[in-house]
Design a protein around this motif. Structure first.
Motif, mmCIF file in Angstrom:
data_model
loop_
_atom_site.group_PDB
_atom_site.id
_atom_site.type_symbol
_atom_site.label_atom_id
_atom_site.label_comp_id
_atom_site.label_asym_id
_atom_site.label_seq_id
_atom_site.Cartn_x
_atom_site.Cartn_y
_atom_site.Cartn_z
ATOM 1 N N VAL A 70 -9.226 16.906 4.027
ATOM 2 C CA VAL A 70 -9.513 17.694 5.228
ATOM 3 C C VAL A 70 -8.536 18.859 5.352
ATOM 4 N N THR A 71 -7.259 18.600 5.177
ATOM 5 C CA THR A 71 -6.255 19.669 5.252
ATOM 6 C C THR A 71 -6.459 20.677 4.137
ATOM 7 N N TYR A 72 -6.717 20.197 2.932
ATOM 8 C CA TYR A 72 -6.949 21.115 1.821
ATOM 9 C C TYR A 72 -8.124 22.045 2.120
ATOM 10 N N THR B 123 0.839 -1.186 0.000
ATOM 11 C CA THR B 123 0.000 0.000 0.000
ATOM 12 C C THR B 123 0.879 1.242 0.000
ATOM 13 N N LYS B 124 0.495 2.191 -0.848
ATOM 14 C CA LYS B 124 1.242 3.453 -0.884
ATOM 15 C C LYS B 124 0.791 4.331 0.268
ATOM 16 N N SER B 125 1.719 5.055 0.836
ATOM 17 C CA SER B 125 1.375 5.944 1.939
ATOM 18 C C SER B 125 0.865 7.285 1.409
ATOM 19 N N GLN B 126 0.077 7.924 2.213
ATOM 20 C CA GLN B 126 -0.480 9.229 1.882
ATOM 21 C C GLN B 126 0.596 10.285 2.108
ATOM 22 N N PRO B 127 0.870 11.130 1.116
ATOM 23 C CA PRO B 127 1.830 12.221 1.343
ATOM 24 C C PRO B 127 1.359 13.120 2.495
ATOM 25 N N TYR B 128 2.298 13.606 3.255
ATOM 26 C CA TYR B 128 2.010 14.422 4.430
ATOM 27 C C TYR B 128 1.168 15.646 4.072
ATOM 28 N N HIS C 51 -5.712 11.381 -5.594
ATOM 29 C CA HIS C 51 -6.892 11.660 -6.419
ATOM 30 C C HIS C 51 -7.993 12.426 -5.678
ATOM 31 N N PRO C 52 -8.302 12.080 -4.419
ATOM 32 C CA PRO C 52 -9.337 12.854 -3.715
ATOM 33 C C PRO C 52 -8.989 14.349 -3.602
ATOM 34 N N VAL C 53 -7.742 14.664 -3.321
ATOM 35 C CA VAL C 53 -7.332 16.071 -3.210
ATOM 36 C C VAL C 53 -7.366 16.738 -4.584
ATOM 37 N N ILE C 54 -6.944 16.029 -5.602
ATOM 38 C CA ILE C 54 -6.972 16.585 -6.961
ATOM 39 C C ILE C 54 -8.407 16.905 -7.357
ATOM 40 N N ARG C 55 -9.346 16.015 -7.031
ATOM 41 C CA ARG C 55 -10.761 16.286 -7.351
ATOM 42 C C ARG C 55 -11.265 17.538 -6.616
#
Length: 56
Positions: free
Chosen positions: A12-14, A2-7, A45-49
C-alpha cells in the motif's frame, strides 16, 4: 516466531509513492528476483513483486 514487517515496506505504501520512485535497470531486477528465493526476505516479497511489476 513471526518476523515483523519493516516500517513502511508494504504494498500500500509503495503504491502511494510508485510514481515518484526512481527507475532501475536489469541488474537491480536480477538482484530483486534473487531476494524472492530467500526465506529471510519473505516479509518483503509482496513489495519486491510490486517493484518488479512496475519496473521501468
Amino acid at each position: 516466531m513471526t518476523k515483523s514487517q519493516p516500517y513502511r515496506m508494504d504494498v500500500v505504501t509503495y503504491l502511494d509513492y510508485v510514481t515518484s520512485g526512481l527507475s532501475f535497470g536489469e541488474e537491480q531486477c536480477l538482484k530483486l528476483e534473487q531476494l524472492l528465493a530467500l526465506p529471510d526476505y519473505e516479509t518483503t516479497h509482496p513489495v519486491i513483486r510490486e517493484l518488479l511489476r512496475h519496473r521501468n
